[in-house]
Design a protein around this motif. Structure first.
Motif, PDB file in Angstrom:
ATOM      1  N   VAL A  36       0.943  -1.323  -0.088  1.00 41.60           N
ATOM      2  CA  VAL A  36      -0.136   0.002   0.056  1.00 41.60           C
ATOM      3  C   VAL A  36       0.647   1.278   0.126  1.00 41.60           C
ATOM      4  N   VAL A  37       2.232   1.163   0.634  1.00 38.12           N
ATOM      5  CA  VAL A  37       2.874   2.393   0.386  1.00 38.12           C
ATOM      6  C   VAL A  37       3.360   2.458  -0.882  1.00 38.12           C
ATOM      7  N   MET A  38       3.647   1.607  -1.501  1.00 39.06           N
ATOM      8  CA  MET A  38       3.998   1.378  -3.156  1.00 39.06           C
ATOM      9  C   MET A  38       3.038   1.847  -3.926  1.00 39.06           C
ATOM     10  N   ILE A  39       1.718   1.873  -3.472  1.00 39.88           N
ATOM     11  CA  ILE A  39       0.511   2.453  -4.271  1.00 39.88           C
ATOM     12  C   ILE A  39       0.679   3.731  -4.311  1.00 39.88           C
ATOM     13  N   ASP A  40       0.889   4.254  -2.908  1.00 41.45           N
ATOM     14  CA  ASP A  40       0.816   5.825  -2.731  1.00 41.45           C
ATOM     15  C   ASP A  40       2.173   6.310  -3.784  1.00 41.45           C
ATOM     16  N   VAL A  41       3.361   5.810  -3.713  1.00 38.50           N
ATOM     17  CA  VAL A  41       4.396   6.055  -4.468  1.00 38.50           C
ATOM     18  C   VAL A  41       4.077   6.447  -5.985  1.00 38.50           C
TER      19      VAL A  41
ATOM     20  N   ALA B 297     -11.976 -11.178  -4.329  1.00 35.62           N
ATOM     21  CA  ALA B 297     -12.029  -9.647  -4.062  1.00 35.62           C
ATOM     22  C   ALA B 297     -12.261  -8.851  -5.513  1.00 35.62           C
ATOM     23  N   ASN B 298     -12.239  -9.927  -6.744  1.00 34.95           N
ATOM     24  CA  ASN B 298     -12.162  -9.406  -8.020  1.00 34.95           C
ATOM     25  C   ASN B 298     -11.040  -8.613  -8.266  1.00 34.95           C
ATOM     26  N   ALA B 299      -9.838  -9.110  -7.672  1.00 32.79           N
ATOM     27  CA  ALA B 299      -8.676  -8.492  -8.155  1.00 32.79           C
ATOM     28  C   ALA B 299      -8.123  -9.565  -8.911  1.00 32.79           C
ATOM     29  N   CYS B 300      -6.911  -9.050  -9.826  1.00 32.03           N
ATOM     30  CA  CYS B 300      -6.336 -10.033 -10.833  1.00 32.03           C
ATOM     31  C   CYS B 300      -5.481 -10.953 -10.299  1.00 32.03           C
ATOM     32  N   ALA B 301      -5.674 -12.150  -9.921  1.00 32.52           N
ATOM     33  CA  ALA B 301      -4.919 -13.283  -9.667  1.00 32.52           C
ATOM     34  C   ALA B 301      -3.894 -13.954 -10.580  1.00 32.52           C
ATOM     35  N   ILE B 302      -2.619 -14.469 -10.085  1.00 35.74           N
ATOM     36  CA  ILE B 302      -1.774 -14.921 -11.085  1.00 35.74           C
ATOM     37  C   ILE B 302      -1.046 -16.006 -10.457  1.00 35.74           C
ATOM     38  N   VAL B 303      -1.053 -17.375 -11.062  1.00 38.29           N
ATOM     39  CA  VAL B 303      -0.155 -18.318 -10.103  1.00 38.29           C
ATOM     40  C   VAL B 303       1.365 -18.180 -11.107  1.00 38.29           C
ATOM     41  N   HIS B 304       2.396 -17.673 -10.200  1.00 37.78           N
ATOM     42  CA  HIS B 304       3.605 -17.781 -10.738  1.00 37.78           C
ATOM     43  C   HIS B 304       4.734 -19.015 -10.277  1.00 37.78           C
TER      44      HIS B 304
ATOM     45  N   GLY C 142       3.415 -11.357  -3.574  1.00 43.96           N
ATOM     46  CA  GLY C 142       2.094 -10.715  -2.923  1.00 43.96           C
ATOM     47  C   GLY C 142       1.816 -11.785  -1.756  1.00 43.96           C
ATOM     48  N   VAL C 143       2.714 -12.147  -0.777  1.00 42.97           N
ATOM     49  CA  VAL C 143       2.135 -13.194   0.075  1.00 42.97           C
ATOM     50  C   VAL C 143       1.351 -13.015   0.902  1.00 42.97           C
ATOM     51  N   GLU C 144       1.221 -11.314   1.314  1.00 46.22           N
ATOM     52  CA  GLU C 144       0.309 -10.982   1.961  1.00 46.22           C
ATOM     53  C   GLU C 144      -0.937 -10.308   1.280  1.00 46.22           C
ATOM     54  N   ALA C 145      -1.158 -10.684   0.061  1.00 44.36           N
ATOM     55  CA  ALA C 145      -2.082  -9.821  -1.148  1.00 44.36           C
ATOM     56  C   ALA C 145      -3.584  -9.935  -0.674  1.00 44.36           C
ATOM     57  N   TYR C 146      -3.812 -11.108   0.256  1.00 44.84           N
ATOM     58  CA  TYR C 146      -5.368 -11.339   0.773  1.00 44.84           C
ATOM     59  C   TYR C 146      -5.575 -10.409   1.894  1.00 44.84           C
ATOM     60  N   LYS C 147      -4.717  -9.786   2.403  1.00 45.87           N
ATOM     61  CA  LYS C 147      -4.912  -8.637   3.530  1.00 45.87           C
ATOM     62  C   LYS C 147      -5.398  -7.340   2.970  1.00 45.87           C
ATOM     63  N   ILE C 148      -5.392  -7.286   1.457  1.00 49.02           N
ATOM     64  CA  ILE C 148      -5.661  -5.911   1.049  1.00 49.02           C
ATOM     65  C   ILE C 148      -6.121  -6.084  -0.442  1.00 49.02           C
ATOM     66  N   ALA C 149      -6.459  -7.237  -0.687  1.00 48.62           N
ATOM     67  CA  ALA C 149      -7.123  -7.568  -1.866  1.00 48.62           C
ATOM     68  C   ALA C 149      -8.006  -6.518  -2.382  1.00 48.62           C
ATOM     69  N   ASP C 150      -8.832  -5.849  -1.605  1.00 51.88           N
ATOM     70  CA  ASP C 150      -9.887  -5.045  -2.324  1.00 51.88           C
ATOM     71  C   ASP C 150      -9.021  -3.775  -2.639  1.00 51.88           C
ATOM     72  N   LYS C 151      -7.977  -3.493  -2.202  1.00 50.85           N
ATOM     73  CA  LYS C 151      -7.220  -2.233  -2.669  1.00 50.85           C
ATOM     74  C   LYS C 151      -6.325  -2.698  -3.968  1.00 50.85           C
ATOM     75  N   LEU C 152      -6.164  -3.706  -4.132  1.00 50.62           N
ATOM     76  CA  LEU C 152      -5.482  -4.276  -5.464  1.00 50.62           C
ATOM     77  C   LEU C 152      -6.282  -4.292  -6.462  1.00 50.62           C
ATOM     78  N   ALA C 153      -7.682  -4.750  -6.021  1.00 50.61           N
ATOM     79  CA  ALA C 153      -8.782  -4.368  -7.156  1.00 50.61           C
ATOM     80  C   ALA C 153      -8.993  -3.213  -7.469  1.00 50.61           C
ATOM     81  N   GLU C 154      -9.322  -2.392  -6.429  1.00 49.52           N
ATOM     82  CA  GLU C 154      -9.270  -0.725  -6.791  1.00 49.52           C
ATOM     83  C   GLU C 154      -8.352  -0.144  -7.534  1.00 49.52           C
ATOM     84  N   ASN C 155      -7.104  -0.493  -7.371  1.00 45.08           N
ATOM     85  CA  ASN C 155      -6.065   0.217  -8.095  1.00 45.08           C
ATOM     86  C   ASN C 155      -5.781  -0.692  -9.292  1.00 45.08           C
ATOM     87  N   ASN C 156      -6.088  -1.619  -9.807  1.00 48.86           N
ATOM     88  CA  ASN C 156      -6.043  -2.408 -10.865  1.00 48.86           C
ATOM     89  C   ASN C 156      -4.667  -2.967 -10.928  1.00 48.86           C
ATOM     90  N   ILE C 157      -4.117  -3.648  -9.893  1.00 49.61           N
ATOM     91  CA  ILE C 157      -3.198  -4.249  -9.799  1.00 49.61           C
ATOM     92  C   ILE C 157      -2.925  -5.758  -9.633  1.00 49.61           C
TER      93      ILE C 157
END
Lengths: 475, 423
Positions: free
Chosen positions: A294-299, A357-364, A313-328
């Motif tokens: 989320v700091v990087m989203i502000d940067v 959360a309707n965010a873009c998920a990728i298995v890498h 994104g090991v902790e993406a689940y904690k901010i999945a809504d914000k990732l969706a909002e910011n299209n990341i």
């Protein structure tokens, strides 16, 4: 602006010749060419792709369960591959004369897997120090380096990944640096040179990294030694990139206005950073912790660029809504955790919770092992999600392996789904690919049969493995 | 387990692995892989009393005093045994904390003893057991010498003292990394190893006191090697290259009492018949199929299957934080030629055999420790998972630090900061 037009043209395939005409159009009468020096243009593609597809044969695969890679599943389906493209997908495709028919009874067809995170070729096996070419650990911002210049096409790992159904992959620099350098997207068809592998017209990426790695590497080498030091480093780099971009924009504007400005001095690192600010180079940022993302989203907002994906994104689940909002997008493992503090909160439901959360998920993969079994990684994430009450179909889960990574690499117009007109990057699996026992039987890249499990004589072997124990074995 | 009970068990000279649960449990209707000569039983019943299995069979009457776990359409296996881990010795290995798995600055070598360092208060215990693993073999992973010291067998049940067998095995590394710890060359390594074992043979008849005249290895190290040369303590030998494995076989000819298991054995398939004849077991990662170093040039996904074909006892599972993924590893071995039953054995009975635990762990029959797992389906399938885990007769909650994090964040809508949500 010429700069932007040029960039767009390069990535949409408009020829440079056409561009030159475009740039001059309507301006010739305004300017006196004698008063202007030649326009200084930066060649955005100095190492052009020399990729050549395998020979193709028109092929109809029949009677399969088909996942189209964008969320659809068809039963008793057929798919027709012709001239390197997907010609038809459906239940009633008649076989053209002379077509090769593959009976896929009981088998599954999917788009080829796109791995958004690999270090094959830059950390090649054997993993001798001599092959450690992925991290330019000499200073924290090394935007000037390009991963493609480290790729060794004879890395045996490419062929292993092919046997796992991987048809395209992004090869990134490592994560030691705040800004690690350019990534490159390649076809999984190694030949003599890295240029032979380069995915034609794919945009470049830029690898950046949050957290522990940069501060660990530079903490005793002049810094950064803290996370706040990391963030100061990114911001300073963007401030300098903005100034550089303004110089070039001004140069082109003045030139367009008929003046004869002096071109700014080129800077390889800032070329890349300015490419991000122009929207041409896609940022893939290694980041584990939710708060750091989320700091990087502000940067990102501060400097008006887009982060295309967080890697790991090991902790993406904690901010999945914000990732969706910011299209990341988040490019994630199914279950890696705990190997360092910033990976300590890894959970098995990370991927399905991001999807929820309707965010873009990728298995890498980020691994020469994981890349061989990305279908199983998706299967684990899917089943863990279902047990947690998140209802996701297998068809949807395959988007984590094809459409979503392809979008994050800017190649979804060409691959990542089984839609008519797309590149024929196709895998025939021996069974449901969400099973441990399923194996990629036939792997097509641009309609060419790159791997045929049933025909060991046809298997590709890297130069390194020729003449060594185990050459040509079942790998 | 309460302290009085522990004290009385110790006083009685018994194992301290017993669970506290006095519950009687019947697991009914499942497909039971006994991992014994009885094979797989459809719709079978397992009866558990205290910490033991008392009955396994098809036509078993279940009286009312048993709590019944319905395993209809499910699969039942022995609790899985993590074959080669550092579990309990490490929380966060890189740049982190809680690391006893690295003893690379220790003044001793073979004498290093993992049992003193293992803690049950590691998050890995719950994270691992809810995936069906009920015990592990655990040892230090990094030392400055070819010896990794003495490992322990550890239960993942609710025991305050989880080490069920201390000094259960010795690990020595004769691979390229072992050679680098021995001055850089196998030419030095094998001389060093033979010398250490010779010294242990001399030492087995010495009763050491501070006055004993001894000019060999540190006394603690040589004493630790005595049970190894006598064959009382399994010796795990990390080796990959076919040539190195042949050297291990030659070592066994010279020190005939050694009870050897190979670890890694990336090129094991090239010498599968010799390994079989030497009666070595092998612990491996069946997915390792790249030439990570020249000693692994011939590595292949077919390794496990080919070794099994040659009659070798194959165990699978070399990891710590993700030893839980050994089921997937074994599934991939099966996809590449290992028979399915051998795949299940590689996580259960084959591991028990290596550590001499076959009379208590790794199979389902009367008298065995009640480590039992009920699965939603085939344990080697990535989409299946345990529904019930019983360790030492006690059913454990399918809960871990990770499931709590999941439950806290499953919904992101909350009026209060997340720390007020206690799942």
């Amino acid at each position: 602006m010429i700069n932007k037009t040029l960039n767009k043209a390069l990535f949409t395939g408009v020829s440079l010749l056409a561009l030159a005409t475009l740039a001059g159009c309507g301006e010739a009468e305004k300017k006196d060419s004698k008063e202007q020096d030649a326009l200084v243009e930066i060649n955005k593609d100095p190492f052009p792709s020399t990729y050549k597809p395998l020979p193709t044969q028109t092929t109809l695969i029949t009677n399969v369960t088909l996942l189209d890679g964008i969320g659809g599943q068809l039963e008793d389906a057929s798919i027709l591959l012709e001239n390197g493209k997907i010609k038809a997908v459906g239940n009633d495709i008649s076989a053209p004369e002379g077509v090769k028919v593959v009976d896929g009874e009981g088998k599954w067809v999917t788009p080829g897997i796109v791995d958004a995170h690999s270090h094959l070729g830059v950390y090649a096996t054997p993993d001798a120090h001599a092959h450690s070419d992925g991290n330019e650990m000499t200073k924290p911002v090394t935007a000037a380096v390009w991963a493609e210049h480290s790729i060794w096409p004879q890395d045996p790992g490419f062929r292993r990944a092919l046997a796992g159904g991987v048809t395209s992959l992004q090869i990134l620099p490592g994560s030691a640096n705040l800004v690690g350098g350019r990534s490159v997207t390649v076809k999984n068809l190694p030949n003599r040179t890295m240029q032979d592998m380069k995915f034609p017209d794919a945009p470049y990426g830029l690898k950046m990294a949050c957290g522990e790695n940069p501060k660990r590497v530079y903490g005793k080498k002049g810094g950064p030694m803290t996370r706040m030091g990391n963030v100061a480093g990114y911001r300073q780099a963007w401030i300098e990139a903005q100034a550089y971009k303004e110089q070039w924009d001004k140069y082109y504007d003045e030139y367009d206005a008929g003046k004869n400005p002096k071109a700014p001095k080129r800077d390889l690192a800032k070329d890349t950073l300015a490419g991000v600010l122009d929207g041409d180079i896609l940022v893939h940022m290694h980041c584990y912790r939710a708060d750091e993302m989320v700091v990087m989203i502000d940067v990102m907002k501060e400097f008006d660029y887009q982060i295309t994906s967080f890697q790991h994104g090991v902790e993406a689940y904690k901010i999945a809504d914000k990732l969706a909002e910011n299209n990341i997008c988040s490019a994630m493992w199914a279950d890696w955790w705990g190997f360092k503090m910033e990976a300590y909160d890894g959970i098995r439901e990370n991927i399905p919770m991001v999807e929820q959360a309707n965010a873009c998920a990728i298995v890498h993969s980020d691994s020469d092992q994981g890349i061989q079994r990305l279908n199983q990684e998706a299967a684990k994430a899917l089943s863990d999600g279902r047990r947690a009450g998140i209802d996701i179909s297998k068809a949807k889960a395959w988007t984590w392996l094809s459409a979503n990574p392809a979008k994050s690499l800017g190649i979804f117009d060409k691959t990542g789904s089984l839609e008519v007109g797309k590149n024929a990057d196709v895998v025939l699996w021996s069974a449901d690919p969400f099973s441990t026992y399923a194996q990629a039987e036939l792997v097509y890249i641009d309609g060419g049969l790159a791997f045929d499990r049933t025909n060991p004589e046809s298997w590709a072997i890297s130069d390194f493995e020729l003449g060594q124990a185990g050459e040509g074995d079942h790998k | 387990m309460n302290k009085t009970l522990i004290a009385s068990i110790i006083a009685a000279g018994l194992s301290v692995s017993a669970g506290a649960a006095a519950e009687k449990i019947a697991i009914v209707g499942g497909k039971v892989h006994t991992m014994t000569s009885t094979g797989t039983l459809e719709k079978a019943t397992i009866l558990i009393e205290d910490d033991k299995i008392v009955k396994v069979g098809k036509d078993v009457t279940v009286s009312g005093e048993y709590r019944v776990i319905d395993a209809t359409d499910k699969v039942v296996t022995p609790g899985l045994i993590g074959a080669f881990t550092s579990l309990g010795l490490v929380e966060v290995p890189s740049y982190g904390s809680g690391v006893d798995a690295n003893a690379s600055k220790a003044a001793i070598s073979a004498a290093i003893d993992a049992s003193y360092a293992i803690t049950p208060d590691t998050s890995l215990r719950d994270i691992t057991r809810i995936e069906g693993f009920t015990s592990v073999a655990s040892a230090v992973s990094r030392t400055a010498t070819i010896f990794k010291g003495q490992g322990a067998i550890v239960t993942l049940g609710n025991d305050d003292t989880p080490v069920t067998k201390a000094r259960a095995f010795m690990v020595v590394d004769v691979s390229e990394s072992g050679a680098s710890a021995s001055g850089g060359s196998r030419a030095a390594l094998w001389v060093e190893l033979r010398d250490a074992l010779k010294q242990a043979q001399y030492a087995q008849n010495i009763r050491f006191t501070p006055q004993t005249e001894w000019h060999g290895l540190p006394v603690a190290d040589v004493k630790a090697l005595v049970p190894v040369v006598k064959g009382d303590m399994p010796l795990l030998v990390v080796a990959h290259r076919a040539t190195d494995i042949r050297q291990v076989i030659a070592l066994k000819e010279e020190f005939s009492s050694l009870n050897i298991t190979l670890v890694g054995a990336a090129e094991g398939w090239r010498v599968a018949d010799e390994i079989g004849k030497a009666d070595f077991s092998v612990i491996l990662n069946p997915e390792s199929n790249l030439p990570y170093s020249f000693e692994q040039n011939a590595s292949t996904l077919a390794n496990a299957g080919r070794l099994n074909e040659a009659g070798v006892n194959v165990a699978i599972g070399m990891n710590t934080h993700n030893i839980r993924l050994a089921t997937q590893n074994a599934g991939n071995a099966v996809a590449n030629g290992l028979p399915h039953q051998a795949g299940l054995a590689s996580l259960t009975s084959s591991v028990a055999k290596i550590y001499g635990l076959e009379d208590s762990h790794g199979s389902l029959k009367a008298g065995m420790t009640a480590d039992v797992v009920v699965w939603s389906g085939d344990p080697l399938e990535v989409m299946h998972a345990p529904t019930n885990v019983i360790i030492n007769g006690e059913e454990v909650k399918l809960e871990s630090r990770q499931t709590k994090l999941r439950d806290r964040y499953l919904s992101l809508e909350s009026d209060k900061p997340v720390q007020y949500t206690r799942p």
